[in-house]
Design a protein around this motif. Structure first.
Motif, PDB file in Angstrom:
ATOM      1  N   HIS A  57       2.118  39.848   0.704  1.00 11.33           N
ATOM      2  CA  HIS A  57       0.513  39.493   0.885  1.00 11.33           C
ATOM      3  C   HIS A  57       0.097  38.353  -0.087  1.00 11.33           C
ATOM      4  CE1 HIS A  57      -3.647  40.003   2.070  1.00 11.33           C
ATOM      5  NE2 HIS A  57      -4.010  40.441   0.984  1.00 11.33           N
ATOM      6  N   MET A  58       0.411  38.601  -1.053  1.00 12.45           N
ATOM      7  CA  MET A  58      -0.029  37.485  -2.208  1.00 12.45           C
ATOM      8  C   MET A  58       0.530  36.212  -1.913  1.00 12.45           C
ATOM      9  SD  MET A  58      -1.903  38.858  -4.745  1.00 12.45           S
ATOM     10  CE  MET A  58      -1.777  37.990  -6.231  1.00 12.45           C
ATOM     11  N   VAL A  59       1.765  35.997  -1.316  1.00 13.92           N
ATOM     12  CA  VAL A  59       2.532  34.956  -1.188  1.00 13.92           C
ATOM     13  C   VAL A  59       1.622  34.121   0.241  1.00 13.92           C
ATOM     14  CG1 VAL A  59       4.633  33.756   0.089  1.00 13.92           C
ATOM     15  CG2 VAL A  59       4.614  35.510  -1.879  1.00 13.92           C
ATOM     16  N   GLN A  60       1.362  35.086   1.233  1.00  8.25           N
ATOM     17  CA  GLN A  60       0.816  34.677   2.162  1.00  8.25           C
ATOM     18  C   GLN A  60      -0.668  34.231   2.044  1.00  8.25           C
ATOM     19  OE1 GLN A  60       0.943  38.165   4.839  1.00  8.25           O
ATOM     20  NE2 GLN A  60       3.017  37.257   5.579  1.00  8.25           N
ATOM     21  N   SER A  61      -1.262  34.632   1.098  1.00  4.54           N
ATOM     22  CA  SER A  61      -2.859  34.405   0.696  1.00  4.54           C
ATOM     23  C   SER A  61      -2.899  33.141  -0.269  1.00  4.54           C
ATOM     24  CB  SER A  61      -3.528  35.830   0.079  1.00  4.54           C
ATOM     25  OG  SER A  61      -3.164  36.830   0.877  1.00  4.54           O
ATOM     26  N   ARG A  62      -1.767  32.621  -0.847  1.00  3.84           N
ATOM     27  CA  ARG A  62      -1.705  31.782  -1.792  1.00  3.84           C
ATOM     28  C   ARG A  62      -2.613  30.536  -1.445  1.00  3.84           C
ATOM     29  NH1 ARG A  62       2.584  30.253  -5.740  1.00  3.84           N
ATOM     30  NH2 ARG A  62       3.851  31.628  -4.608  1.00  3.84           N
ATOM     31  N   GLY A  63      -3.603  30.101  -1.942  1.00  2.00           N
ATOM     32  CA  GLY A  63      -4.296  28.975  -1.650  1.00  2.00           C
ATOM     33  C   GLY A  63      -5.648  29.171  -0.708  1.00  2.00           C
ATOM     34  N   GLN A  64      -5.643  30.539  -0.616  1.00  3.24           N
ATOM     35  CA  GLN A  64      -6.940  31.093   0.052  1.00  3.24           C
ATOM     36  C   GLN A  64      -7.907  31.675  -0.775  1.00  3.24           C
ATOM     37  OE1 GLN A  64      -5.760  34.114   3.045  1.00  3.24           O
ATOM     38  NE2 GLN A  64      -4.117  32.893   3.789  1.00  3.24           N
ATOM     39  N   LYS A  65      -9.159  31.643  -0.268  1.00  2.00           N
ATOM     40  CA  LYS A  65     -10.263  32.317  -1.069  1.00  2.00           C
ATOM     41  C   LYS A  65     -10.324  33.526  -0.682  1.00  2.00           C
ATOM     42  CE  LYS A  65     -13.809  30.168   0.828  1.00  2.00           C
ATOM     43  NZ  LYS A  65     -15.371  29.794   1.052  1.00  2.00           N
ATOM     44  N   ARG A  66      -9.870  34.620  -1.669  1.00  7.41           N
ATOM     45  CA  ARG A  66      -9.466  36.141  -1.569  1.00  7.41           C
ATOM     46  C   ARG A  66      -9.298  36.579  -2.894  1.00  7.41           C
ATOM     47  NH1 ARG A  66      -7.201  38.971   2.467  1.00  7.41           N
ATOM     48  NH2 ARG A  66      -6.880  37.056   3.727  1.00  7.41           N
ATOM     49  N   VAL A  67      -9.839  37.937  -3.092  1.00  4.16           N
ATOM     50  CA  VAL A  67      -9.762  38.839  -4.066  1.00  4.16           C
ATOM     51  C   VAL A  67      -8.878  39.845  -3.759  1.00  4.16           C
ATOM     52  CG1 VAL A  67     -12.063  40.116  -3.633  1.00  4.16           C
ATOM     53  CG2 VAL A  67     -10.908  39.862  -5.764  1.00  4.16           C
ATOM     54  N   VAL A  68      -7.922  40.177  -4.210  1.00  8.82           N
ATOM     55  CA  VAL A  68      -6.955  41.391  -3.984  1.00  8.82           C
ATOM     56  C   VAL A  68      -7.426  42.457  -5.007  1.00  8.82           C
ATOM     57  CG1 VAL A  68      -4.460  41.887  -3.963  1.00  8.82           C
ATOM     58  CG2 VAL A  68      -5.267  39.692  -3.161  1.00  8.82           C
ATOM     59  N   SER A  69      -7.824  43.686  -4.698  1.00 13.64           N
ATOM     60  CA  SER A  69      -8.161  44.590  -5.496  1.00 13.64           C
ATOM     61  C   SER A  69      -7.014  45.610  -5.573  1.00 13.64           C
ATOM     62  CB  SER A  69      -9.291  45.039  -4.872  1.00 13.64           C
ATOM     63  OG  SER A  69      -9.842  46.392  -5.537  1.00 13.64           O
ATOM     64  N   LEU A  70      -6.724  45.866  -6.992  1.00 15.18           N
ATOM     65  CA  LEU A  70      -5.740  47.125  -7.447  1.00 15.18           C
ATOM     66  C   LEU A  70      -6.732  48.152  -8.254  1.00 15.18           C
ATOM     67  CD1 LEU A  70      -3.165  44.546  -8.954  1.00 15.18           C
ATOM     68  CD2 LEU A  70      -3.227  45.279  -6.932  1.00 15.18           C
ATOM     69  N   LEU A  71      -6.329  49.356  -7.688  1.00 15.56           N
ATOM     70  CA  LEU A  71      -6.748  50.687  -8.562  1.00 15.56           C
ATOM     71  C   LEU A  71      -5.446  50.501  -9.586  1.00 15.56           C
ATOM     72  CD1 LEU A  71      -7.923  53.048  -5.834  1.00 15.56           C
ATOM     73  CD2 LEU A  71      -9.329  52.401  -7.947  1.00 15.56           C
ATOM     74  N   SER A  72      -6.118  50.101 -10.767  1.00 11.71           N
ATOM     75  CA  SER A  72      -5.114  49.906 -11.884  1.00 11.71           C
ATOM     76  C   SER A  72      -4.912  51.165 -12.845  1.00 11.71           C
ATOM     77  CB  SER A  72      -5.428  48.685 -12.713  1.00 11.71           C
ATOM     78  OG  SER A  72      -5.457  47.592 -11.669  1.00 11.71           O
ATOM     79  N   ASP A  73      -5.627  52.281 -12.792  1.00  6.33           N
ATOM     80  CA  ASP A  73      -5.523  53.437 -13.512  1.00  6.33           C
ATOM     81  C   ASP A  73      -4.495  54.415 -12.985  1.00  6.33           C
ATOM     82  OD1 ASP A  73      -7.221  54.196 -11.571  1.00  6.33           O
ATOM     83  OD2 ASP A  73      -8.513  55.535 -12.535  1.00  6.33           O
ATOM     84  N   GLN A  74      -3.836  54.134 -11.823  1.00  3.86           N
ATOM     85  CA  GLN A  74      -2.772  55.016 -11.554  1.00  3.86           C
ATOM     86  C   GLN A  74      -1.859  55.170 -12.498  1.00  3.86           C
ATOM     87  OE1 GLN A  74      -3.127  56.435  -8.961  1.00  3.86           O
ATOM     88  NE2 GLN A  74      -4.353  55.166  -7.333  1.00  3.86           N
ATOM     89  N   ALA A  75      -1.245  56.530 -12.716  1.00  2.16           N
ATOM     90  CA  ALA A  75      -0.197  56.984 -13.613  1.00  2.16           C
ATOM     91  C   ALA A  75       1.288  56.398 -13.236  1.00  2.16           C
ATOM     92  CB  ALA A  75      -0.009  58.568 -13.932  1.00  2.16           C
ATOM     93  N   ALA A  76       1.712  55.378 -14.109  1.00  2.00           N
ATOM     94  CA  ALA A  76       2.906  54.666 -13.921  1.00  2.00           C
ATOM     95  C   ALA A  76       3.805  55.400 -14.584  1.00  2.00           C
ATOM     96  CB  ALA A  76       3.054  53.393 -14.397  1.00  2.00           C
ATOM     97  N   GLY A  77       5.079  56.128 -13.911  1.00  4.47           N
ATOM     98  CA  GLY A  77       6.143  56.542 -14.251  1.00  4.47           C
ATOM     99  C   GLY A  77       7.001  55.851 -14.970  1.00  4.47           C
ATOM    100  N   PRO A  78       8.132  56.660 -15.691  1.00  5.83           N
ATOM    101  CA  PRO A  78       9.238  55.885 -16.377  1.00  5.83           C
ATOM    102  C   PRO A  78      10.048  54.757 -15.600  1.00  5.83           C
ATOM    103  CG  PRO A  78       9.466  57.990 -17.064  1.00  5.83           C
ATOM    104  CD  PRO A  78       8.367  57.953 -15.775  1.00  5.83           C
ATOM    105  N   GLU A  79      10.121  55.075 -14.375  1.00  5.33           N
ATOM    106  CA  GLU A  79      10.936  54.205 -13.317  1.00  5.33           C
ATOM    107  C   GLU A  79      10.250  52.900 -13.137  1.00  5.33           C
ATOM    108  OE1 GLU A  79       8.238  56.760 -11.005  1.00  5.33           O
ATOM    109  OE2 GLU A  79       9.598  57.056 -12.841  1.00  5.33           O
ATOM    110  N   ASP A  80       8.875  52.832 -13.472  1.00  2.00           N
ATOM    111  CA  ASP A  80       8.120  51.693 -13.273  1.00  2.00           C
ATOM    112  C   ASP A  80       7.934  50.817 -14.265  1.00  2.00           C
ATOM    113  OD1 ASP A  80       7.130  52.606 -10.553  1.00  2.00           O
ATOM    114  OD2 ASP A  80       6.103  54.204 -11.824  1.00  2.00           O
ATOM    115  N   ARG A  81       8.832  50.839 -15.505  1.00  4.32           N
ATOM    116  CA  ARG A  81       8.736  50.199 -16.444  1.00  4.32           C
ATOM    117  C   ARG A  81       7.178  50.000 -17.126  1.00  4.32           C
ATOM    118  NH1 ARG A  81      12.481  45.367 -15.215  1.00  4.32           N
ATOM    119  NH2 ARG A  81      11.277  45.438 -13.465  1.00  4.32           N
TER     120      ARG A  81
END
Length: 306
Positions: free
Chosen positions: A189-213
């Protein structure tokens, strides 16, 4: 986007889930049409059931609060916990109201204090990342952002396993013009949106596990692992990053504030995660100011540093 909802034209009339969910769909839409005072009265009933009868995930809530606020007394922890359940119950009915709420009303109920933080990047035709959390009414962030901003809005999310609730929540979250992108498709999605007026929203407080480095840091007095997607995506696509804070002003009304974390141009280190760390520090500040507005039922600290 029209300020009224014509149910006959909504995606909910095209069933992509088993037929036996139709009565539930009908009930949910009927409840969504109830006036606000009635909905909040129902929220009080939900609050009573969650906090005093079912005591929904109370052990998780209490443990999270005790570990996050070791300086607070048991009575204070109890008070914050009860206030959280009331807030959570109100968020539930507010989220359901998205099914029928006019766009103009939603925009009135969520004020974006400083949209110019993002608008100046959109004027330059740039894509940006928005980092939000499970605070305030997180379900109104994406939907109201689509009304306030002059750019397209995308939300990265984890699809639900239940076909009906996946369909219904997708409808609620995209009704005002936002789009949803499954986590596995983020890079595409980010590759396809390159050069576009767009905000990509992430819920960034999810719990990341050890496999996610994950990036490990101290968050609310506890070891916490965070996804590092924001730093990696910002470096790859040279896009600015903002922290999205949303807090309840009074019942049914919120304020959203945008804080720039990265300008999209400055060099980023390859051996640390300054954007993620800045997000953590801002979120921690918000939680300490309005502790009852954070999602304490979430098992945020289930993973341990190895």
């Amino acid at each position: 986007m029209s300020s009224t909802v014509n149910e006959a034209n909504t995606p909910l009339t095209s069933r992509s889930y088993p037929w036996y969910y139709e009565p539930l769909r009908w009930v949910l839409l009927r409840v969504a049409h109830l006036p606000w005072p009635v909905l909040y009265a129902k929220a009080e009933i939900i609050y009573f059931l969650l906090a005093y009868v079912v005591r929904y995930r109370w052990k998780v809530v209490r443990t999270n609060l005790q570990n996050s606020f070791p300086e607070k007394s048991p009575a204070e922890i109890e008070r914050i916990g009860k206030a959280f359940y009331r807030h959570f119950s109100q968020v539930m009915v507010e989220t359901l109201k998205l099914a029928v709420m006019p766009d103009a009303e939603l925009k009135q109920r969520v004020n974006v204090r400083n949209p110019e933080v993002l608008e100046r990047y959109f004027q330059a035709g740039r894509m940006a990342l928005g980092l939000s959390s499970h605070a305030g009414n997180w379900e109104w962030v994406l939907t109201s952002g689509a009304l306030w901003l002059s750019a397209d809005v995308s939300g990265i999310y984890k699809p639900l396993n239940n076909p009906f609730f996946e369909y219904f929540m997708t409808y609620l979250r995209t009704r005002t013009g936002a789009s949803l992108v499954p986590m596995r498709d983020t890079l595409r999605h980010m590759v396809q949106s390159r050069g576009q007026k767009r905000v990509v929203s992430l819920l960034s407080d999810q719990a990341a596990g050890p496999e996610d480095r994950p990036y490990w840091t101290t968050f609310m007095n506890q070891d916490s692992g965070f996804y590092t997607s924001a730093d990696r995506l910002a470096a790859k696509f040279k896009c600015p990053v903002v922290y999205v804070s949303i807090r309840r002003l009074r019942r049914g009304y919120y304020e959203m504030v945008l804080t720039e974390l990265y300008d999209g141009d400055s060099p980023l280190p390859t051996d640390s995660y300054p954007i993620t760390d800045a997000f953590v520090r801002h979120l921690e500040q918000d939680i300490r100011r309005w502790p009852e507005q954070y999602l304490w039922t979430h098992r945020r600290w289930k993973h341990k540093r190895t």
